[in-house]
Scaffold this motif. Structure first.
Motif, short mmCIF file in Angstrom:
data_model
loop_
_atom_site.label_atom_id
_atom_site.label_comp_id
_atom_site.label_asym_id
_atom_site.label_seq_id
_atom_site.Cartn_x
_atom_site.Cartn_y
_atom_site.Cartn_z
N SER A 129 0.83 -1.21 0.00
CA SER A 129 0.00 0.00 0.00
C SER A 129 0.86 1.26 0.00
O SER A 129 0.60 2.21 -0.77
N ALA A 130 1.90 1.25 0.83
CA ALA A 130 2.77 2.42 0.92
C ALA A 130 3.51 2.66 -0.39
O ALA A 130 3.56 3.80 -0.90
N VAL A 131 4.08 1.59 -0.95
CA VAL A 131 4.83 1.73 -2.21
C VAL A 131 3.90 2.15 -3.34
O VAL A 131 4.25 3.01 -4.17
N PHE A 132 2.71 1.59 -3.38
CA PHE A 132 1.74 1.93 -4.43
C PHE A 132 1.39 3.42 -4.39
O PHE A 132 1.39 4.12 -5.41
N LEU A 133 1.14 3.94 -3.19
CA LEU A 133 0.79 5.35 -3.05
C LEU A 133 1.96 6.26 -3.34
O LEU A 133 1.82 7.28 -4.05
N ILE A 134 3.14 5.91 -2.83
CA ILE A 134 4.32 6.78 -3.02
C ILE A 134 4.71 6.86 -4.49
O ILE A 134 4.90 7.96 -5.04
N VAL A 135 4.81 5.71 -5.16
CA VAL A 135 5.19 5.69 -6.58
C VAL A 135 4.10 6.32 -7.44
O VAL A 135 4.38 7.09 -8.38
N GLY A 136 2.84 6.05 -7.11
CA GLY A 136 1.75 6.61 -7.89
C GLY A 136 1.68 8.13 -7.79
O GLY A 136 1.49 8.83 -8.78
N LEU A 137 1.85 8.64 -6.56
CA LEU A 137 1.79 10.09 -6.37
C LEU A 137 3.01 10.81 -6.94
O LEU A 137 2.90 11.92 -7.46
N SER A 138 4.18 10.15 -6.86
CA SER A 138 5.40 10.80 -7.33
C SER A 138 5.54 10.76 -8.84
O SER A 138 6.03 11.71 -9.46
N LYS A 139 5.12 9.66 -9.48
CA LYS A 139 5.28 9.52 -10.92
C LYS A 139 3.99 9.72 -11.70
O LYS A 139 4.01 9.94 -12.90
N GLY A 140 2.87 9.56 -11.03
CA GLY A 140 1.58 9.76 -11.69
C GLY A 140 1.14 8.61 -12.55
O GLY A 140 0.08 8.67 -13.18
N ASN A 141 1.96 7.53 -12.62
CA ASN A 141 1.61 6.37 -13.42
C ASN A 141 1.13 5.27 -12.48
O ASN A 141 1.92 4.51 -11.91
N TRP A 142 -0.19 5.16 -12.29
CA TRP A 142 -0.74 4.24 -11.30
C TRP A 142 -0.61 2.78 -11.72
O TRP A 142 -0.47 1.89 -10.88
N LEU A 143 -0.62 2.51 -13.03
CA LEU A 143 -0.46 1.15 -13.52
C LEU A 143 0.95 0.64 -13.22
O LEU A 143 1.14 -0.48 -12.70
N SER A 182 2.85 1.82 -10.95
CA SER A 182 2.93 1.76 -9.49
C SER A 182 2.37 0.44 -8.97
O SER A 182 2.93 -0.16 -8.04
N LEU A 183 1.27 -0.04 -9.57
CA LEU A 183 0.67 -1.30 -9.15
C LEU A 183 1.61 -2.48 -9.39
O LEU A 183 1.81 -3.33 -8.51
N PHE A 184 2.21 -2.51 -10.60
CA PHE A 184 3.14 -3.60 -10.91
C PHE A 184 4.36 -3.57 -9.98
O PHE A 184 4.82 -4.62 -9.52
N PHE A 185 4.86 -2.37 -9.72
CA PHE A 185 6.04 -2.25 -8.87
C PHE A 185 5.73 -2.71 -7.44
O PHE A 185 6.51 -3.42 -6.81
N SER A 186 4.57 -2.33 -6.93
CA SER A 186 4.19 -2.73 -5.57
C SER A 186 3.97 -4.24 -5.48
O SER A 186 4.31 -4.88 -4.48
N LEU A 187 3.41 -4.86 -6.53
CA LEU A 187 3.23 -6.31 -6.54
C LEU A 187 4.58 -7.03 -6.56
O LEU A 187 4.75 -8.06 -5.91
N SER A 188 5.54 -6.49 -7.33
CA SER A 188 6.87 -7.10 -7.35
C SER A 188 7.54 -7.00 -5.99
O SER A 188 8.27 -7.91 -5.57
N VAL A 189 7.28 -5.90 -5.27
CA VAL A 189 7.81 -5.75 -3.91
C VAL A 189 7.20 -6.82 -3.00
O VAL A 189 7.90 -7.45 -2.19
#
Length: 232
Positions: free
Chosen positions: A184-198, A200-207
């Motif tokens: 949840s934290a990685v998804f929100l941080i990456v999504g808010l910082s880069k604006g690419n939510w898709l 961000s979702l893949f990155f958080s799942l890999s984490v």
């Protein structure tokens, strides 16, 4: 998830890996199971029995109470027996009592009062073996009615949860909670910082996928250190 989001190449690769892993595991497990079963059919323990005054060799499955069994050094005790005669007869009961030193047995019952069943001088039990000497005995119990068989039946019953089981469940729940927080934290941080939510979702799942193997060495090290301190 990859297929749902249109990443068909990634989805196909993951699906093939899963199928290969499960398929190979199933085939190897089935082969090993068949090999063990085939070996069990070929290698069958037999006992020397005196029937109608003649000594014959029969499979253990054909023993019945009342059979007279001939025992010698190296023989496996085929059932629960009562000794009729014995000469320098020593039996290893390590599988039943944990004692590695052979126990001397004789046809004389001795003082059987207030003696544990495994300590009876004129009794031998399935699961033990003859270390030295020779003896003749009568079969008392076979199969599940033996002392060893009763232990096996108790082991097949539903067992109580051990501290190890509780620890595994506790560790699993800890990892799940940690994954939920981190993903949840990685998804929100990456999504808010880069604006690419898709992305961000893949990155958080890999984490989430990498958390268990990455954290396991650290958890094992901490627990080993904690255990060493307790023992010290």
């Amino acid at each position: 998830m990859s297929g749902f989001l249109g990443e068909w190449t990634s989805s196909a690769i993951v699906a093939v890996m899963i199928l290969l892993s499960v398929g190979i595991s199933y085939v190897l497990d089935r082969r090993s199971g068949n090999a063990v079963e085939s070996l069990g059919k070929r290698v069958q323990s037999r006992a020397h029995v005196i029937r109608n005054g003649v000594e014959v060799e029969v499979p253990l499955s054909e023993l019945v109470p009342g059979d007279i069994v001939q025992l010698q050094a190296g023989s496996v005790i085929p059932a629960d027996l009562r000794l009729i005669s014995a000469k320098d007869f020593f039996v290893s009961q390590a599988s039943l009592t944990g004692e590695t030193i052979p126990v001397e047995k004789s046809a004389d019952a001795g003082d059987a009062d207030h003696v544990a069943i495994l300590e009876l001088r004129n009794a031998c039990f399935q699961g033990s073996s003859v270390s030295s000497g020779s003896a003749r005995a009568v079969v008392v119990n076979t199969g599940s009615r033996t002392f060893f068989g009763s232990i096996a039946e108790r082991l097949n019953e539903e067992r109580e949860e051990t501290n190890f089981d509780k620890g595994i469940r506790s560790f699993t729940m800890l990892m799940i909670r940690f994954m939920v927080v981190m993903v949840s934290a990685v998804f929100l941080i990456v999504g808010l910082s880069k604006g690419n939510w898709l992305e961000s979702l893949f990155f958080s799942l890999s984490v989430a996928v990498g958390l268990t193997p990455e954290m396991l060495p650290m958890i094992v090290t901490v627990n080993l250190a904690k255990g060493a301190l307790k023992m010290a």
